[in-house]
Design a protein around this motif. Structure first.
Motif, short mmCIF file in Angstrom:
data_model
loop_
_atom_site.label_atom_id
_atom_site.label_comp_id
_atom_site.label_asym_id
_atom_site.label_seq_id
_atom_site.Cartn_x
_atom_site.Cartn_y
_atom_site.Cartn_z
N LEU A 142 0.76 -0.76 0.07
CA LEU A 142 -0.20 0.02 0.01
C LEU A 142 0.65 1.01 -0.14
CD1 LEU A 142 -2.81 -0.81 2.85
CD2 LEU A 142 -3.31 -0.41 -0.13
N LEU A 143 1.83 1.09 0.67
CA LEU A 143 2.83 2.19 0.82
C LEU A 143 3.85 2.53 -0.80
CD1 LEU A 143 4.09 2.25 4.47
CD2 LEU A 143 2.71 4.20 3.99
N ASP A 144 3.95 1.13 -1.06
CA ASP A 144 4.56 1.49 -2.25
C ASP A 144 3.81 2.30 -3.42
OD1 ASP A 144 6.90 0.14 -1.13
OD2 ASP A 144 6.71 -1.96 -2.32
N TRP A 145 3.32 2.15 -3.13
CA TRP A 145 2.09 2.31 -4.44
C TRP A 145 1.87 3.80 -4.73
CZ3 TRP A 145 -3.19 -1.96 -3.41
CH2 TRP A 145 -2.03 -3.14 -3.77
N GLN A 146 1.39 4.50 -3.20
CA GLN A 146 1.77 5.77 -3.10
C GLN A 146 2.74 6.49 -3.92
OE1 GLN A 146 -0.73 7.67 -1.07
NE2 GLN A 146 -2.13 5.90 -0.23
N ALA A 151 1.06 9.52 3.20
CA ALA A 151 0.23 8.13 2.22
C ALA A 151 -0.90 7.85 3.29
CB ALA A 151 1.18 6.58 2.26
N TYR A 152 -2.17 7.94 2.40
CA TYR A 152 -2.72 7.98 2.62
C TYR A 152 -3.38 6.79 2.27
CZ TYR A 152 -2.35 13.12 1.90
OH TYR A 152 -1.93 13.79 2.16
N LEU A 205 4.45 1.05 9.94
CA LEU A 205 5.76 0.77 8.73
C LEU A 205 6.33 2.29 7.89
CD1 LEU A 205 7.44 -0.93 6.53
CD2 LEU A 205 5.30 -1.16 5.61
N GLY A 206 5.36 3.14 8.03
CA GLY A 206 6.01 4.48 7.85
C GLY A 206 7.27 4.72 8.18
N ALA A 207 6.56 4.93 10.05
CA ALA A 207 7.71 5.94 10.19
C ALA A 207 9.43 4.93 10.56
CB ALA A 207 7.66 5.17 12.14
N ARG A 208 9.24 3.61 9.95
CA ARG A 208 10.36 3.24 9.74
C ARG A 208 11.25 3.13 8.40
NH1 ARG A 208 12.12 -2.77 9.85
NH2 ARG A 208 12.12 -3.35 11.90
N ARG A 209 10.42 3.96 7.69
CA ARG A 209 10.60 4.61 6.12
C ARG A 209 10.66 5.94 6.15
NH1 ARG A 209 6.99 1.30 1.34
NH2 ARG A 209 8.21 -1.43 2.13
N GLU A 212 4.71 9.74 6.26
CA GLU A 212 4.37 10.10 6.64
C GLU A 212 2.44 9.54 6.92
OE1 GLU A 212 0.54 14.41 8.17
OE2 GLU A 212 3.25 14.08 7.22
N VAL A 213 1.25 8.21 7.48
CA VAL A 213 0.47 8.09 6.83
C VAL A 213 -1.18 8.59 7.63
CG1 VAL A 213 -0.84 6.08 7.23
CG2 VAL A 213 1.78 5.87 6.52
N VAL A 214 -1.53 9.22 6.83
CA VAL A 214 -3.15 9.72 7.36
C VAL A 214 -4.12 9.09 6.62
CG1 VAL A 214 -4.55 11.66 6.67
CG2 VAL A 214 -1.53 11.88 6.46
#
Length: 253
Positions: A142-146, A151-152, A205-209, A212-214
């Motif tokens: 999901l994160l890769d797609w954005q 990332a939303y 996972l976003g915190a590692r990468r 920012e995840v919304v």
């Protein structure tokens, strides 16, 4: 079952690699089937040869995108080919991995998997189905797609499960002695130990990468209302096993 040879469709995929590992660790003979090994479940190339001598098929072949029409065509064709080639080879059973909630799905990838189940079940070889929750690995997808710094991600409820855990349960199902299921017996389900939202997992996972995840409501996604109401969560009969998303993430490089 120790003498049975298992042909694994989708053997080099995200789940297939774990299925091959589990079968091998348990002493079973494995024939890995994927385009990388010269077997194509869509064109049928190499299929008859791969199934020669196989006692069972484990079907974890998957389509790489979420487009419903293309995914449906893939699953319909692969299911027919596995049933037809399997029957000619004398295969005794097929075990397949599906997704929790497909019976409720009306659109998207889950609706395609619903067709996969139906077509596979309509063939001559008996089929055993394991429905799994979304994999831990799906969060990274999901994160890769954005592909951005923000990332939303839908704040929809899920009960993420490790691929390895699904593989172990699927092999258990595939190797279990044949026994007729009582009428009304639900299809087996496997999910992780903790209920959370997809956005919550993505934040870890976003915190590692450095992303920012919304969290968003998921509107516009296929069957978002069904998902929001818990329609794709495990039922009361589901087996809950494996690491939480956080514990799994802590083991990843």
């Amino acid at each position: 079952m120790s003498s049975t040879t298992f042909a694994v469709a989708g053997a080099t995929g995200r789940l297939g690699r774990h299925v091959v590992d589990v079968l091998t660790e348990r002493g079973h003979q494995v024939v890995p089937m994927s385009r990388a090994t010269g077997v194509d479940v869509i064109t049928g190339e190499g299929l008859a040869e791969a199934l020669t001598g196989a006692g069972a098929i484990i079907d974890v072949a998957s389509w790489h995108a979420s487009d419903q029409e293309a995914a449906t065509e893939f699953f319909r064709t692969s299911a027919r080919n596995l049933q037809e080639a399997g029957r000619e080879a004398g295969v005794a059973r097929i075990a397949m991995a599906s997704i929790i909630g497909v019976d409720k799905a009306t659109a998207g990838f889950l609706a395609a998997k619903k067709v996969h189940e139906e077509v596979l079940l309509s063939g001559p070889i008996p089929v055993r189905i394991l429905r799994a929750a979304q994999f831990h690995e799906f969060v990274g997808q999901l994160l890769d797609w954005q592909q951005g710094d923000v990332a939303y991600i839908p704040a929809l409820p899920t009960q993420l499960v490790a691929c390895r855990t699904v593989a172990e349960e699927l092999v258990d199902l595939a190797t279990a002695p044949a026994a007729p299921a009582a009428p009304g017996t639900p299809i087996p389900e496997i999910a992780g130990p903790r209920r959370e939202t997809m956005a919550e997992a993505a934040r870890l996972l976003g915190a590692r990468r450095g992303v920012e995840v919304v969290g968003v409501d998921g509107s516009g996604m296929p069957d978002a209302e069904i998902a929001a109401a818990g329609g794709f969560l495990p039922g009361p009969h589901a087996k809950l096993a494996g690491p939480t998303f956080q514990d799994w993430l802590d083991t990843q490089p």
